[in-house]
Design a protein around this motif. Structure first.
Motif, PDB file in Angstrom:
ATOM      1  N   ILE A 128       0.838  -1.188   0.000  1.00 12.20           N
ATOM      2  CA  ILE A 128       0.000   0.000   0.000  1.00 12.20           C
ATOM      3  C   ILE A 128       0.881   1.248   0.000  1.00 12.20           C
ATOM      4  CG2 ILE A 128      -0.160   0.207   2.521  1.00 12.20           C
ATOM      5  CD1 ILE A 128      -3.156   0.864   2.120  1.00 12.20           C
ATOM      6  N   THR A 129       0.429   2.313  -0.666  1.00  9.46           N
ATOM      7  CA  THR A 129       1.181   3.559  -0.737  1.00  9.46           C
ATOM      8  C   THR A 129       0.377   4.689  -0.106  1.00  9.46           C
ATOM      9  OG1 THR A 129       0.252   4.272  -2.872  1.00  9.46           O
ATOM     10  CG2 THR A 129       2.162   2.770  -2.929  1.00  9.46           C
ATOM     11  N   ARG A 130       1.027   5.794   0.131  1.00 10.67           N
ATOM     12  CA  ARG A 130       0.333   6.933   0.729  1.00 10.67           C
ATOM     13  C   ARG A 130      -0.793   7.424  -0.175  1.00 10.67           C
ATOM     14  NH1 ARG A 130       5.627  10.316   2.986  1.00 10.67           N
ATOM     15  NH2 ARG A 130       6.194   8.790   4.602  1.00 10.67           N
ATOM     16  N   GLU A 131      -0.589   7.339  -1.486  1.00 16.40           N
ATOM     17  CA  GLU A 131      -1.611   7.790  -2.424  1.00 16.40           C
ATOM     18  C   GLU A 131      -2.899   6.988  -2.277  1.00 16.40           C
ATOM     19  OE1 GLU A 131       1.535   7.158  -3.218  1.00 16.40           O
ATOM     20  OE2 GLU A 131       2.229   9.216  -3.589  1.00 16.40           O
ATOM     21  N   ASP A 132      -2.762   5.734  -1.886  1.00 15.83           N
ATOM     22  CA  ASP A 132      -3.942   4.878  -1.760  1.00 15.83           C
ATOM     23  C   ASP A 132      -4.891   5.360  -0.672  1.00 15.83           C
ATOM     24  OD1 ASP A 132      -3.043   3.127  -3.772  1.00 15.83           O
ATOM     25  OD2 ASP A 132      -1.829   2.011  -2.334  1.00 15.83           O
ATOM     26  N   PHE A 133      -4.368   6.052   0.328  1.00 12.38           N
ATOM     27  CA  PHE A 133      -5.229   6.533   1.408  1.00 12.38           C
ATOM     28  C   PHE A 133      -6.210   7.596   0.916  1.00 12.38           C
ATOM     29  CE2 PHE A 133      -1.719   4.612   3.613  1.00 12.38           C
ATOM     30  CZ  PHE A 133      -2.272   4.089   4.765  1.00 12.38           C
ATOM     31  N   ALA A 134      -5.915   8.180  -0.222  1.00 13.80           N
ATOM     32  CA  ALA A 134      -6.788   9.207  -0.787  1.00 13.80           C
ATOM     33  C   ALA A 134      -7.856   8.616  -1.695  1.00 13.80           C
ATOM     34  CB  ALA A 134      -5.962  10.243  -1.563  1.00 13.80           C
ATOM     35  N   THR A 135      -7.750   7.322  -2.022  1.00 17.34           N
ATOM     36  CA  THR A 135      -8.705   6.704  -2.941  1.00 17.34           C
ATOM     37  C   THR A 135      -9.480   5.543  -2.328  1.00 17.34           C
ATOM     38  OG1 THR A 135      -6.970   5.267  -3.837  1.00 17.34           O
ATOM     39  CG2 THR A 135      -7.361   7.335  -4.986  1.00 17.34           C
ATOM     40  N   PHE A 136      -8.921   4.890  -1.308  1.00 21.44           N
ATOM     41  CA  PHE A 136      -9.619   3.782  -0.673  1.00 21.44           C
ATOM     42  C   PHE A 136     -10.677   4.316   0.281  1.00 21.44           C
ATOM     43  CE2 PHE A 136      -5.607   0.882  -0.906  1.00 21.44           C
ATOM     44  CZ  PHE A 136      -5.731   0.863  -2.282  1.00 21.44           C
ATOM     45  N   ASP A 137     -11.768   3.585   0.424  1.00 22.70           N
ATOM     46  CA  ASP A 137     -12.833   3.971   1.349  1.00 22.70           C
ATOM     47  C   ASP A 137     -12.671   3.300   2.711  1.00 22.70           C
ATOM     48  OD1 ASP A 137     -14.696   5.596  -0.435  1.00 22.70           O
ATOM     49  OD2 ASP A 137     -14.424   3.761  -1.599  1.00 22.70           O
ATOM     50  N   TYR A 138     -12.343   2.013   2.691  1.00 25.33           N
ATOM     51  CA  TYR A 138     -12.165   1.257   3.930  1.00 25.33           C
ATOM     52  C   TYR A 138     -10.844   0.502   3.887  1.00 25.33           C
ATOM     53  CZ  TYR A 138     -17.206   1.949   4.528  1.00 25.33           C
ATOM     54  OH  TYR A 138     -18.447   2.495   4.664  1.00 25.33           O
ATOM     55  N   ILE A 139     -10.059   0.644   4.948  1.00 28.58           N
ATOM     56  CA  ILE A 139      -8.848  -0.155   5.123  1.00 28.58           C
ATOM     57  C   ILE A 139      -9.005  -0.904   6.440  1.00 28.58           C
ATOM     58  CG2 ILE A 139      -6.349  -0.144   5.427  1.00 28.58           C
ATOM     59  CD1 ILE A 139      -6.236   2.407   3.786  1.00 28.58           C
ATOM     60  N   LEU A 140      -9.093  -2.220   6.350  1.00 30.22           N
ATOM     61  CA  LEU A 140      -9.292  -3.058   7.523  1.00 30.22           C
ATOM     62  C   LEU A 140      -8.001  -3.806   7.836  1.00 30.22           C
ATOM     63  CD1 LEU A 140     -12.835  -4.513   6.740  1.00 30.22           C
ATOM     64  CD2 LEU A 140     -12.233  -2.412   7.952  1.00 30.22           C
ATOM     65  N   CYS A 141      -7.552  -3.710   9.067  1.00 30.20           N
ATOM     66  CA  CYS A 141      -6.278  -4.333   9.443  1.00 30.20           C
ATOM     67  C   CYS A 141      -6.513  -5.410  10.502  1.00 30.20           C
ATOM     68  CB  CYS A 141      -5.301  -3.284   9.952  1.00 30.20           C
ATOM     69  SG  CYS A 141      -5.903  -2.336  11.361  1.00 30.20           S
ATOM     70  N   MET A 142      -5.438  -6.152  10.801  1.00 25.87           N
ATOM     71  CA  MET A 142      -5.590  -7.343  11.627  1.00 25.87           C
ATOM     72  C   MET A 142      -5.171  -7.182  13.081  1.00 25.87           C
ATOM     73  SD  MET A 142      -6.951  -9.331   9.470  1.00 25.87           S
ATOM     74  CE  MET A 142      -7.167  -9.433   7.704  1.00 25.87           C
ATOM     75  N   ASP A 143      -4.290  -6.247  13.379  1.00 23.81           N
ATOM     76  CA  ASP A 143      -3.850  -6.118  14.771  1.00 23.81           C
ATOM     77  C   ASP A 143      -3.512  -4.671  15.095  1.00 23.81           C
ATOM     78  OD1 ASP A 143      -1.205  -5.572  13.869  1.00 23.81           O
ATOM     79  OD2 ASP A 143      -0.705  -7.703  13.880  1.00 23.81           O
ATOM     80  N   GLU A 144      -3.112  -4.440  16.340  1.00 19.42           N
ATOM     81  CA  GLU A 144      -2.883  -3.078  16.824  1.00 19.42           C
ATOM     82  C   GLU A 144      -1.695  -2.420  16.139  1.00 19.42           C
ATOM     83  OE1 GLU A 144      -2.547  -3.860  20.970  1.00 19.42           O
ATOM     84  OE2 GLU A 144      -4.686  -3.493  21.358  1.00 19.42           O
ATOM     85  N   ARG A 145      -0.657  -3.188  15.831  1.00 14.06           N
ATOM     86  CA  ARG A 145       0.495  -2.598  15.160  1.00 14.06           C
ATOM     87  C   ARG A 145       0.121  -2.152  13.747  1.00 14.06           C
ATOM     88  NH1 ARG A 145       6.464  -5.148  13.592  1.00 14.06           N
ATOM     89  NH2 ARG A 145       7.177  -3.242  12.570  1.00 14.06           N
TER      90      ARG A 145
END
Length: 208
Positions: A128-145
């Motif tokens: 994933i790149t910084r640019e993706d944060f401007a186009t993705f709607d939901y980013i789901l992750c697996m743990d606290e880190r």
């Protein structure tokens, strides 16, 4: 402050290899990736892209390496969306925070688990790149880190639109952290698959 390169080195940890037998699909055909440099890939498109009029959402599952938990989560969510006749509303993918596994296929145990349940898995790890944060709607992750590092990256993006959440926040059984089955056995991957199924069912119910 620790830089991305220090936190997620681009060399010295994993050698990425690509072996394509005659007649096999290319990286771009499998997951919309184009090689733009040694060990560097650009995401061009997503399988099952939303209509060209722009309606729909982008949902991406993110972990450190993108060969274990996240491609399972991607495959499970795509199957649920397809079975629920809402896949046209979504662009679904998974990605890595690091470059450790970029260009690699999902691990054997994960592929075996998906085959057992008749769920297609076509993915090649990408970062994933910084640019993706401007186009993705939901980013789901697996743990606290993962959550901490994704939030840190998003804070560096002026026009961030992504909603970043733990996948486990949707778990009806309240298991916020998704245990990494990377060093586990088939039963660990089965447990991970079941959590992904519970969480994504709840996620779809909330977003539709």
């Amino acid at each position: 402050m620790e830089s991305d390169q220090e936190r997620y080195p681009t060399s010295g940890h994993h050698t990425t290899q690509h072996t394509h037998a005659k007649g096999c699909r290319s990286l771009q055909e499998i997951s919309g990736l184009q090689v733009v440099g040694k060990g560097v890939y650009k995401k061009l498109e997503w399988p099952g892209s939303v209509p060209k009029d722009g309606r729909g959402w982008v949902q991406v599952n993110v972990v450190l390496g993108n060969i274990c938990q996240s491609p399972i989560a991607e495959a499970v969510f795509r199957k649920l969306a397809t079975d629920g006749n809402v896949s046209v509303n979504w662009r679904i993918d998974s990605a890595a925070l690091s470059t450790y596994e970029v260009g690699n296929l999902p691990g054997f145990h994960g592929q075996s688990c998906m085959r057992k349940h008749g769920i297609p898995m076509n993915h090649i790890a990408w970062q994933i790149t910084r640019e993706d944060f401007a186009t993705f709607d939901y980013i789901l992750c697996m743990d606290e880190r993962n959550l901490r590092d994704l939030n840190r990256k998003s804070n560096q993006v002026k026009n961030c639109r992504a909603k970043i959440e733990p996948l486990g926040s949707y778990d009806p059984q309240k298991h916020l952290i998704s245990k990494d089955p990377y060093y586990g056995n088939d039963s660990d991957f089965e447990l991970g698959d079941q959590q992904c199924l519970r969480c994504h069912k709840a996620f779809l119910e909330k977003t539709h």
